[in-house]
Write a protein that holds these residues in place. Sequence first.
Motif, PDB file in Angstrom:
ATOM      1  N   GLN A  32      -4.645  -1.393   5.980  1.00  0.00           N
ATOM      2  CA  GLN A  32      -4.766  -0.166   5.177  1.00  0.00           C
ATOM      3  C   GLN A  32      -3.401   0.160   4.591  1.00  0.00           C
ATOM      4  OE1 GLN A  32      -6.354   2.572   8.023  1.00  0.00           O
ATOM      5  NE2 GLN A  32      -4.434   2.877   9.074  1.00  0.00           N
ATOM      6  N   GLN A  33      -3.410   0.498   3.343  1.00  0.00           N
ATOM      7  CA  GLN A  33      -2.210   0.917   2.613  1.00  0.00           C
ATOM      8  C   GLN A  33      -1.134  -0.165   2.506  1.00  0.00           C
ATOM      9  OE1 GLN A  33      -1.777   4.578   5.000  1.00  0.00           O
ATOM     10  NE2 GLN A  33      -2.057   5.691   3.086  1.00  0.00           N
ATOM     11  N   VAL A  34      -1.502  -1.397   2.757  1.00  0.00           N
ATOM     12  CA  VAL A  34      -0.614  -2.541   2.521  1.00  0.00           C
ATOM     13  C   VAL A  34      -1.478  -3.699   2.014  1.00  0.00           C
ATOM     14  CG1 VAL A  34       1.123  -1.948   4.283  1.00  0.00           C
ATOM     15  CG2 VAL A  34      -0.807  -3.400   4.918  1.00  0.00           C
ATOM     16  N   MET A  36      -3.490  -7.015   1.985  1.00  0.00           N
ATOM     17  CA  MET A  36      -4.236  -7.610   3.091  1.00  0.00           C
ATOM     18  C   MET A  36      -3.448  -8.696   3.825  1.00  0.00           C
ATOM     19  SD  MET A  36      -7.535  -9.974   2.902  1.00  0.00           S
ATOM     20  CE  MET A  36      -6.431 -11.257   2.421  1.00  0.00           C
ATOM     21  N   GLU A  37      -2.757  -9.549   3.066  1.00  0.00           N
ATOM     22  CA  GLU A  37      -2.010 -10.643   3.709  1.00  0.00           C
ATOM     23  C   GLU A  37      -0.935 -10.102   4.638  1.00  0.00           C
ATOM     24  OE1 GLU A  37      -2.601 -12.053  -0.635  1.00  0.00           O
ATOM     25  OE2 GLU A  37      -2.561 -10.166   0.463  1.00  0.00           O
ATOM     26  N   TRP A  38      -0.289  -9.027   4.240  1.00  0.00           N
ATOM     27  CA  TRP A  38       0.751  -8.397   5.064  1.00  0.00           C
ATOM     28  C   TRP A  38       0.119  -7.884   6.363  1.00  0.00           C
ATOM     29  CZ3 TRP A  38       4.140  -3.739   2.957  1.00  0.00           C
ATOM     30  CH2 TRP A  38       5.099  -3.397   3.910  1.00  0.00           C
ATOM     31  N   ALA A  39      -1.016  -7.190   6.230  1.00  0.00           N
ATOM     32  CA  ALA A  39      -1.697  -6.643   7.409  1.00  0.00           C
ATOM     33  C   ALA A  39      -2.090  -7.738   8.390  1.00  0.00           C
ATOM     34  CB  ALA A  39      -2.941  -5.865   6.973  1.00  0.00           C
ATOM     35  N   PHE A  40      -2.683  -8.820   7.884  1.00  0.00           N
ATOM     36  CA  PHE A  40      -3.187  -9.858   8.776  1.00  0.00           C
ATOM     37  C   PHE A  40      -2.110 -10.828   9.250  1.00  0.00           C
ATOM     38  CE2 PHE A  40      -7.210  -8.190   7.251  1.00  0.00           C
ATOM     39  CZ  PHE A  40      -7.954  -8.178   8.427  1.00  0.00           C
ATOM     40  N   THR A  41      -0.910 -10.738   8.676  1.00  0.00           N
ATOM     41  CA  THR A  41       0.236 -11.476   9.216  1.00  0.00           C
ATOM     42  C   THR A  41       0.874 -10.681  10.348  1.00  0.00           C
ATOM     43  OG1 THR A  41       0.624 -12.548   7.091  1.00  0.00           O
ATOM     44  CG2 THR A  41       2.468 -12.539   8.599  1.00  0.00           C
ATOM     45  N   ARG A  80       3.872  -0.959   6.357  1.00  0.00           N
ATOM     46  CA  ARG A  80       4.635   0.015   5.561  1.00  0.00           C
ATOM     47  C   ARG A  80       4.972   1.243   6.402  1.00  0.00           C
ATOM     48  NH1 ARG A  80       1.520   1.126   0.560  1.00  0.00           N
ATOM     49  NH2 ARG A  80       2.576  -0.722  -0.205  1.00  0.00           N
ATOM     50  N   TYR A  81       4.086   1.608   7.338  1.00  0.00           N
ATOM     51  CA  TYR A  81       4.299   2.754   8.219  1.00  0.00           C
ATOM     52  C   TYR A  81       4.363   2.259   9.669  1.00  0.00           C
ATOM     53  CZ  TYR A  81       2.812   5.014   3.941  1.00  0.00           C
ATOM     54  OH  TYR A  81       2.703   5.389   2.626  1.00  0.00           O
TER      55      TYR A  81
END
Length: 197
Positions: A32-34, A36-41, A80-81
């Motif tokens: 959320q709020q980033v 998808m690749e960043w979140a799942f990394t 990001r947070y």
Amino acid sequence: MTVTLRLAQNPDADALLSRSPLAALIGMLLDQQVPMEWAFTGPYTLLRRLGGDDLDAHRIAGFDPEEFAALLSEKPAVHRYPGSMAKRVQQLCQYLDEHYGGDAEAVWRDAGTGAELLARLVELPGFGKQKAQIFLALLGKQLGVRPKGWREAAGPYGEPHSHRSVADITGPESLDKVRAYKQEAKRAAKAEQQAEA
């Protein structure tokens, strides 16, 4: 059945998501709020900082909150947070530790119906109905977890051959289709808001 998820678009991070139910849940939580690749990394980044072979819900649950937030905040940040997401990841792991003995896969292993599985996912800290439905669709479409009525419980995310969410991403081409769908949905929502104003 060995399935390789391709949500992070990074071979090491995707390998972890594919073999670790906890990593997959944490990735979904972070999504959320980033991008998808960043979140799942994120789960892979976290594992590298914690050390060991796999993520452990009990270990994460027991971490000092300030130290855990610092781990997520190191560059590159996991989110990001990082402070607020560190708290959410710990809450998720504490819940899993308390209700499922730290075994993330137990959330879906013996679910008798799609509705029961959806209810279990919605109870997870940080999982609202939409996030729970997307994760349920991911389980059904890519990981072979298909209790009776799973497509119906996943709502529109369970529809076959759709490109609505991470549940439909199997590589770069499908990622582009999901991105295009989301952009179109945002445009439509914005147009609707402007029409109502």
